[in-house]
Design a protein around this motif. Sequence first.
Motif, short mmCIF file in Angstrom:
data_model
loop_
_atom_site.label_atom_id
_atom_site.label_comp_id
_atom_site.label_asym_id
_atom_site.label_seq_id
_atom_site.Cartn_x
_atom_site.Cartn_y
_atom_site.Cartn_z
N TRP A 46 1.49 10.84 12.49
CA TRP A 46 2.14 9.53 12.60
C TRP A 46 2.70 9.07 11.26
O TRP A 46 3.71 8.36 11.24
CB TRP A 46 1.13 8.50 13.13
N LEU A 47 2.06 9.44 10.17
CA LEU A 47 2.57 9.08 8.85
C LEU A 47 3.72 9.98 8.41
O LEU A 47 4.48 9.62 7.51
CB LEU A 47 1.45 9.17 7.81
N GLY A 48 3.83 11.16 9.04
CA GLY A 48 4.87 12.11 8.66
C GLY A 48 4.60 12.79 7.35
O GLY A 48 5.53 13.06 6.57
N ARG A 104 0.84 -1.21 0.00
CA ARG A 104 0.00 0.00 0.00
C ARG A 104 0.87 1.25 0.00
O ARG A 104 1.77 1.40 0.82
CB ARG A 104 -0.88 -0.01 1.23
N ASP A 105 0.63 2.17 -0.94
CA ASP A 105 1.43 3.39 -1.06
C ASP A 105 1.19 4.32 0.13
O ASP A 105 0.09 4.41 0.67
CB ASP A 105 1.10 4.13 -2.35
N LYS A 106 2.23 5.05 0.49
CA LYS A 106 2.10 6.09 1.49
C LYS A 106 1.63 7.37 0.81
O LYS A 106 2.19 7.77 -0.22
CB LYS A 106 3.45 6.34 2.19
N ASP A 152 -11.72 15.75 11.07
CA ASP A 152 -10.54 16.56 11.35
C ASP A 152 -9.77 15.97 12.53
O ASP A 152 -8.53 15.88 12.50
CB ASP A 152 -10.96 18.00 11.65
N LEU A 153 -10.50 15.53 13.55
CA LEU A 153 -9.85 14.94 14.73
C LEU A 153 -9.18 13.62 14.39
O LEU A 153 -8.17 13.26 15.02
CB LEU A 153 -10.88 14.74 15.84
N LEU A 154 -9.71 12.90 13.43
CA LEU A 154 -9.07 11.66 12.98
C LEU A 154 -7.84 11.94 12.12
O LEU A 154 -6.81 11.28 12.25
CB LEU A 154 -10.07 10.83 12.16
N ALA A 155 -7.95 12.93 11.24
CA ALA A 155 -6.90 13.18 10.25
C ALA A 155 -5.63 13.76 10.88
O ALA A 155 -4.52 13.49 10.40
CB ALA A 155 -7.42 14.12 9.17
N ARG A 156 -5.77 14.58 11.91
CA ARG A 156 -4.60 15.23 12.50
C ARG A 156 -3.56 14.23 13.02
O ARG A 156 -2.38 14.29 12.64
CB ARG A 156 -5.02 16.19 13.61
N PRO A 157 -3.93 13.29 13.91
CA PRO A 157 -2.92 12.33 14.35
C PRO A 157 -2.46 11.39 13.23
O PRO A 157 -1.29 10.98 13.21
CB PRO A 157 -3.62 11.56 15.47
N LEU A 158 -3.35 11.06 12.30
CA LEU A 158 -2.95 10.21 11.18
C LEU A 158 -1.79 10.83 10.40
O LEU A 158 -0.78 10.17 10.13
CB LEU A 158 -4.13 10.02 10.22
N ALA A 159 -1.94 12.10 10.04
CA ALA A 159 -0.90 12.77 9.27
C ALA A 159 0.40 12.86 10.06
O ALA A 159 1.49 12.69 9.51
CB ALA A 159 -1.38 14.17 8.86
#
Length: 228
Positions: free
Chosen positions: A145-147, A111-113, A136-143
């Motif tokens: 942690w993914l860098g 799976r591509d990053k 928005d609350l989900l996307a913030r930590p996702l981004a």
Amino acid sequence: MLTINALCWLCQQPLWFSHQGICRCCAGHLLNRRETCCPRCGLPAGSRRLCCGRCLLKSPPWQSLLYVTDYRPPLSRLVKKLKYQGGTGLARVLARLLVLRWQEERHLYGRDKPDLVLNVPLHTYRHWRRGYNQTDLLARPLARWLGVEYLSQGLERTRAVAPQQTLHAGARRRNLRGAFACHADVAGKTVALVDDVVTTGSTMDEITHLLLARQARAVQVWSVCRTL
């Protein structure tokens, strides 16, 4: 040492790390209970590597659909608590499950990053009424942690629409036409589009067409749950 007064959201057993919210046993159970589904549309199929017959005939515009489980307990209860009952502390917990799912699929299927994370926006009035946007609350930590880059204002809902859950599939598509605007530079980028639940895919379909029209290289749909 166990963290004092920190219990798993599902089994109510003490946690080693309070910020994880769901213990290792429950997280493993959730990640292992998903059916074999098409990597593109996310619906039941014969392979997790190859697109299903539905997608071969008419594929959705996005590149892939990543989700933790289908929309059923216990995860559906946590999504409802986050979305409708002010359970904002669950956002990091659910985002962590999404990252774990992505790591699994990256290892197994390559799976591509993504290059950029965007969240599905709420209309201004609905955002004001709820007090927050759960995506928005989900996307913030996702981004984080993914860098990768995250733009909270990258997408805008330009007009209020009827609640999607009250409409059938055809009405959902008509309901969303022209309802979004993109303010992010997505040209040449792989975009991860984050939502809490994907049902018919009408919202993702509309936004994906918008992003591709802005020259995005590809769009990945990331969702906590998928209705099967």
